[in-house]
Design an enzyme around this catalytic site. Sequence first.
Site, PDB file in Angstrom:
ATOM      1  N   THR A 195       0.826  -1.213   0.000  1.00 48.84           N
ATOM      2  CA  THR A 195       0.000   0.000   0.000  1.00 48.84           C
ATOM      3  C   THR A 195       0.855   1.256   0.000  1.00 48.84           C
ATOM      4  OG1 THR A 195      -0.180  -0.008   2.418  1.00 48.84           O
ATOM      5  CG2 THR A 195      -1.875  -1.182   1.184  1.00 48.84           C
ATOM      6  N   GLY A 261       9.322  -5.270  -1.046  1.00 47.96           N
ATOM      7  CA  GLY A 261       8.392  -5.238  -2.166  1.00 47.96           C
ATOM      8  C   GLY A 261       8.886  -6.052  -3.341  1.00 47.96           C
ATOM      9  N   GLU A 299      -3.261  -0.791  -8.782  1.00 46.90           N
ATOM     10  CA  GLU A 299      -3.988   0.465  -8.627  1.00 46.90           C
ATOM     11  C   GLU A 299      -2.956   1.585  -8.657  1.00 46.90           C
ATOM     12  OE1 GLU A 299      -7.069   0.741  -8.786  1.00 46.90           O
ATOM     13  OE2 GLU A 299      -7.909  -1.186  -8.195  1.00 46.90           O
ATOM     14  N   LEU A 300      -2.806   2.205  -9.830  1.00 53.37           N
ATOM     15  CA  LEU A 300      -1.688   3.110 -10.056  1.00 53.37           C
ATOM     16  C   LEU A 300      -2.148   4.554 -10.220  1.00 53.37           C
ATOM     17  CD1 LEU A 300       0.177   0.678 -12.481  1.00 53.37           C
ATOM     18  CD2 LEU A 300       0.242   0.751  -9.978  1.00 53.37           C
ATOM     19  N   CYS A 333      -5.223   9.390  -5.228  1.00 53.34           N
ATOM     20  CA  CYS A 333      -5.094   8.904  -6.606  1.00 53.34           C
ATOM     21  C   CYS A 333      -6.254   9.407  -7.454  1.00 53.34           C
ATOM     22  CB  CYS A 333      -5.019   7.384  -6.640  1.00 53.34           C
ATOM     23  SG  CYS A 333      -6.343   6.558  -5.763  1.00 53.34           S
TER      24      CYS A 333
END
Length: 542
Positions: A195, A261, A299-300, A333
């Site tokens: 996240t 990550g 989700e960019l 975002c």
Amino acid sequence: MAVRVLRVASKSLAFRSIYVGLSRASFCSIQEGGLLIEEEKYAWLKDLGLKAENNGVFNGSWGARGETVTSVCPSNGRPIARVRQGSLEDYNDSVKLAKDAWKSWAMTPAPKRGEIVRQIGQALRGNLENLGKLVALEVGKIKPEGIGEVQEYVDICDYAVGLSRMIDGKVLPSERPGHTLLEQWNPVGLVGIITAFNFPVAVFGWNSSISMVCGNVNLWKGAPSTPLTSVAVTKIVSEVLAQNSVPGAVCSLVCGGADIGQAMAEDERVDLVSFTGSTQVGQKVGTTVQNRFGRKILELGGNNAIIVMDDADLNLAIPSVLFASVGTAGQRCTTTRRLTVHEDIHDDVVERLKKAYAQVRIGDPLEADTLYGPVHSEMAVDIYKKAVDDAQKQGGKIVHGGKVLEKPGFYVEPTIVTGLAHDAEIVQRESFVPVLYVVKCKSFEEAVGYNNEVKQGLSSSIFTKDIGKVFNWMGPLGSDCGIVNVNIPTSGAEIGGAFGGEKHTGGGRESGSDAWKAYMRRSTCTINFSKELPLAQGIKFG
């Protein structure tokens, strides 16, 4: 008796007393180094189980062997507390424990899993105020937004509880006598959740709640700059798991940086990676996961636009643009970064916006009357300065804001820029800061073209009273975004709908609707309950 210093930032510049937490988390006053904690203002941190030194790894027990990082308060740039991050060894241990926990969790009936998620939601309700304040303290968003983010996690828990009794498949007609054709949905296994700093609670909640009721176990890596929030949320979740004798590794936490990550993206034991962050990093994560044929939810970025047509209700449009462009200091975002206004009302809209922006109260995000807090980091300040500078170099005019505020913390003025071409490089670029570019359009068709010409495709809105424009906006030649709104802002999505976008936004979907399917694998099952063996398509063999 152990003595631990709780380093918590204050909005005060003066070097004053700090408070030392004893082993039982009581407070007394002592002088050291000039850091400040005000007992009345920050004593609630201990109610979230936070101390001066916090371990950032949980996989059934707490502990960490990585480097120690300091959480910094964006409203004054001072340290809050320290968190020891996880090492790659911690990560591997957590994966092993999670995979082992999955064997029992996956076999727990879905409604029973839903009951655990219901209790998590209830525990979050009990910590709503304090956890919301922590988000404000560590992220920089104002307190109502921080509380709202925790509420979003609560809401998705409620949604997931209902889903736990509704996960369905299909029974399909078979062309063969004595056969039944059906679909079976099963959990994928281990879900890795990465996240971003701007929503350190809600995005984990979207993923973990749905994932849990689907029968998966979760491994969370929060943003390196919001480790306290990750620890606090995990403490709440872990207590519920322990009370129900559920293995803690069902929801593991490994705080860390890019190494964790990268390991998650490369690890074939991680069946699904859900990544929320920048397009640049997300592209690397997606490619790495795809190379091992893993599953991913991306989700960019979102270079989102609001279109205001000449027939729009400006009493709706102006406050919507204000909230969507200024909220969270431009760090959602779904923040509105481009405003396309019909040329006939352009000047009127700009003047109204300038007046609305001038009324925004800037200050400490924990103060009740603050509408706009700091950006999250010094890096964000640098991005802001570059965006403002580039906008002017490319022909833009600053009609409001444009300055870094001379005060402690990372404060910049919310900014409006006019006069740029719709295809100017700075307009096409997503700068994750509170800068709004206003451009003119001559028609609905032109405005839709401007909306769709950027690389991202997350959220979009139009303000109009024309029903024809509304349905064309929603249709195949309208907005190409995953979120297509009418007469509401680009930000503030409800949990009942699937959240996500197209193009460089990644194509992933989280939260409501049928987004749960991404966390499960589908099997098509054919059952022969006859004594014959007819083949499909009527084939005769032998």
